[in-house]
Design a protein around this motif. Sequence first.
Motif, PDB file in Angstrom:
ATOM      1  N   ASP A 217      42.104  72.834  96.187  1.00  0.00           N
ATOM      2  CA  ASP A 217      43.820  72.105  96.083  1.00  0.00           C
ATOM      3  C   ASP A 217      43.558  71.129  94.743  1.00  0.00           C
ATOM      4  O   ASP A 217      44.763  69.844  95.697  1.00  0.00           O
ATOM      5  CB  ASP A 217      44.886  71.762  97.957  1.00  0.00           C
ATOM      6  CG  ASP A 217      44.648  73.299  98.212  1.00  0.00           C
ATOM      7  OD1 ASP A 217      44.902  74.329  97.880  1.00  0.00           O
ATOM      8  OD2 ASP A 217      44.928  73.230  99.601  1.00  0.00           O
ATOM      9  N   GLU A 218      43.213  71.058  94.574  1.00  0.00           N
ATOM     10  CA  GLU A 218      42.437  69.807  93.861  1.00  0.00           C
ATOM     11  C   GLU A 218      41.437  70.225  92.822  1.00  0.00           C
ATOM     12  O   GLU A 218      41.182  69.608  91.678  1.00  0.00           O
ATOM     13  CB  GLU A 218      41.965  68.250  94.301  1.00  0.00           C
ATOM     14  CG  GLU A 218      42.322  68.164  95.924  1.00  0.00           C
ATOM     15  CD  GLU A 218      41.931  66.632  96.385  1.00  0.00           C
ATOM     16  OE1 GLU A 218      41.000  66.246  95.856  1.00  0.00           O
ATOM     17  OE2 GLU A 218      42.319  66.629  97.490  1.00  0.00           O
ATOM     18  N   TYR A 219      41.348  71.871  92.141  1.00  0.00           N
ATOM     19  CA  TYR A 219      41.157  72.395  91.166  1.00  0.00           C
ATOM     20  C   TYR A 219      41.496  71.339  89.742  1.00  0.00           C
ATOM     21  O   TYR A 219      40.925  71.938  88.398  1.00  0.00           O
ATOM     22  CB  TYR A 219      41.407  73.447  91.018  1.00  0.00           C
ATOM     23  CG  TYR A 219      40.911  74.541  91.688  1.00  0.00           C
ATOM     24  CD1 TYR A 219      39.558  74.267  92.674  1.00  0.00           C
ATOM     25  CD2 TYR A 219      41.352  75.413  92.206  1.00  0.00           C
ATOM     26  CE1 TYR A 219      39.066  74.338  93.769  1.00  0.00           C
ATOM     27  CE2 TYR A 219      40.810  75.962  92.954  1.00  0.00           C
ATOM     28  CZ  TYR A 219      39.891  76.138  93.623  1.00  0.00           C
ATOM     29  OH  TYR A 219      38.743  76.614  94.975  1.00  0.00           O
ATOM     30  N   ASP A 220      42.788  70.272  89.573  1.00  0.00           N
ATOM     31  CA  ASP A 220      42.551  69.548  88.243  1.00  0.00           C
ATOM     32  C   ASP A 220      41.887  68.529  88.777  1.00  0.00           C
ATOM     33  O   ASP A 220      41.456  67.672  86.923  1.00  0.00           O
ATOM     34  CB  ASP A 220      44.248  69.282  88.061  1.00  0.00           C
ATOM     35  CG  ASP A 220      44.768  68.335  89.665  1.00  0.00           C
ATOM     36  OD1 ASP A 220      44.063  68.879  90.640  1.00  0.00           O
ATOM     37  OD2 ASP A 220      45.876  68.186  89.314  1.00  0.00           O
ATOM     38  N   THR A 221      41.100  67.818  89.279  1.00  0.00           N
ATOM     39  CA  THR A 221      40.311  66.917  89.800  1.00  0.00           C
ATOM     40  C   THR A 221      38.880  67.485  89.529  1.00  0.00           C
ATOM     41  O   THR A 221      38.252  67.941  91.305  1.00  0.00           O
ATOM     42  CB  THR A 221      40.598  66.332  91.097  1.00  0.00           C
ATOM     43  OG1 THR A 221      41.610  65.396  91.443  1.00  0.00           O
ATOM     44  CG2 THR A 221      39.952  65.258  91.051  1.00  0.00           C
ATOM     45  N   VAL A 222      37.976  67.241  89.214  1.00  0.00           N
ATOM     46  CA  VAL A 222      36.705  67.464  88.839  1.00  0.00           C
ATOM     47  C   VAL A 222      36.033  66.238  89.007  1.00  0.00           C
ATOM     48  O   VAL A 222      35.802  65.340  88.942  1.00  0.00           O
ATOM     49  CB  VAL A 222      36.248  68.191  87.383  1.00  0.00           C
ATOM     50  CG1 VAL A 222      34.784  68.412  86.866  1.00  0.00           C
ATOM     51  CG2 VAL A 222      37.042  69.381  87.247  1.00  0.00           C
ATOM     52  N   TRP A 223      35.264  66.030  89.993  1.00  0.00           N
ATOM     53  CA  TRP A 223      33.575  65.379  90.435  1.00  0.00           C
ATOM     54  C   TRP A 223      32.580  66.252  90.410  1.00  0.00           C
ATOM     55  O   TRP A 223      32.508  67.386  90.106  1.00  0.00           O
ATOM     56  CB  TRP A 223      33.947  65.735  92.294  1.00  0.00           C
ATOM     57  CG  TRP A 223      35.307  65.133  93.090  1.00  0.00           C
ATOM     58  CD1 TRP A 223      36.600  65.867  92.633  1.00  0.00           C
ATOM     59  CD2 TRP A 223      36.102  63.720  92.983  1.00  0.00           C
ATOM     60  NE1 TRP A 223      37.307  65.304  93.645  1.00  0.00           N
ATOM     61  CE2 TRP A 223      37.426  64.226  93.510  1.00  0.00           C
ATOM     62  CE3 TRP A 223      34.786  62.212  92.938  1.00  0.00           C
ATOM     63  CZ2 TRP A 223      37.572  62.867  94.163  1.00  0.00           C
ATOM     64  CZ3 TRP A 223      35.689  61.181  93.655  1.00  0.00           C
ATOM     65  CH2 TRP A 223      36.790  61.716  94.063  1.00  0.00           C
ATOM     66  N   GLN A 224      31.562  64.726  90.041  1.00  0.00           N
ATOM     67  CA  GLN A 224      29.750  64.979  89.292  1.00  0.00           C
ATOM     68  C   GLN A 224      29.153  64.124  90.689  1.00  0.00           C
ATOM     69  O   GLN A 224      29.453  63.396  90.827  1.00  0.00           O
ATOM     70  CB  GLN A 224      29.856  65.037  87.970  1.00  0.00           C
ATOM     71  CG  GLN A 224      29.261  65.071  87.527  1.00  0.00           C
ATOM     72  CD  GLN A 224      29.248  64.518  85.649  1.00  0.00           C
ATOM     73  OE1 GLN A 224      29.410  64.968  85.577  1.00  0.00           O
ATOM     74  NE2 GLN A 224      27.718  63.356  85.399  1.00  0.00           N
ATOM     75  N   VAL A 225      28.139  64.933  90.710  1.00  0.00           N
ATOM     76  CA  VAL A 225      27.541  64.205  91.598  1.00  0.00           C
ATOM     77  C   VAL A 225      25.829  64.161  90.563  1.00  0.00           C
ATOM     78  O   VAL A 225      25.596  65.178  90.080  1.00  0.00           O
ATOM     79  CB  VAL A 225      26.888  64.890  92.759  1.00  0.00           C
ATOM     80  CG1 VAL A 225      27.798  64.639  93.909  1.00  0.00           C
ATOM     81  CG2 VAL A 225      26.427  66.437  93.202  1.00  0.00           C
ATOM     82  N   ALA A 226      25.306  63.281  90.392  1.00  0.00           N
ATOM     83  CA  ALA A 226      23.773  62.881  89.443  1.00  0.00           C
ATOM     84  C   ALA A 226      22.355  63.608  90.509  1.00  0.00           C
ATOM     85  O   ALA A 226      21.517  63.203  90.363  1.00  0.00           O
ATOM     86  CB  ALA A 226      24.199  61.973  89.397  1.00  0.00           C
ATOM     87  N   SER A 227      22.928  64.671  90.715  1.00  0.00           N
ATOM     88  CA  SER A 227      21.899  65.684  91.761  1.00  0.00           C
ATOM     89  C   SER A 227      21.823  67.071  90.900  1.00  0.00           C
ATOM     90  O   SER A 227      22.874  67.585  90.751  1.00  0.00           O
ATOM     91  CB  SER A 227      21.353  65.125  93.112  1.00  0.00           C
ATOM     92  OG  SER A 227      21.032  65.899  93.770  1.00  0.00           O
TER      93      SER A 227
END
Length: 213
Positions: free
Chosen positions: A111-121
């Motif tokens: 439901d939030e596919y327009d928001t991309v998150w990133q983890v530094a791992s």
Amino acid sequence: ADEKVDVALIEVGLGGRLDCTNIITPDLCVITNISLDHTQFLGNTLAEIAGEKAGIIKKGVPVFFDGSDERSSRVIEETAENVEAPWYKMEKDALKIQEITDKHIAFSILDEYDTVWQVASTGIYQVMNAALAIRAMRYTFGDKAEICKWQKVVASVKWQGRMEEVLPGVIFDGAHNLAAIREFTKSIRLQREAEGEIHPLIILFSAVADKDY
């Protein structure tokens, strides 16, 4: 209390029900992945361990949890319903991996596919952990949450000893139970599929005597 912080994150030491941190009634609870560990104290099955973890749930206090395992999920749901605590289950189907590199994993939440998150791992398990933290953040701060700032915060988190590449192709990880080892090997496989098999696979493993090595 001394520093008069606005928000405190209190991590349980062992289990939950009998842990010293359980004197606190929080604004919300978060329970991450449950696996067979510390069985001499917490029980020999996932359901028993989930019961100990669910001991932190308080009357009317929302709980966010990793719903990957059906057995432990059932225990958490029942415990929450018994004390009229709203529960929010994060399932793996709600997460979509957008990119895997040798430095980070990018993902989005249902439901939030327009928001991309990133983890530094490159640890695939950190995607679920981050998603739970994001959901808890959204619940806590609501419309006041500035997503672009939170994206930078999540992307900046470094965790030594968890899928930490200390030299090219040399990775440290603290996996010490079956579930963690599975996630570690899955992470290595996904990274090699994405980046190519650059280095030979060699594992050096050690564990203390009470682990089922």
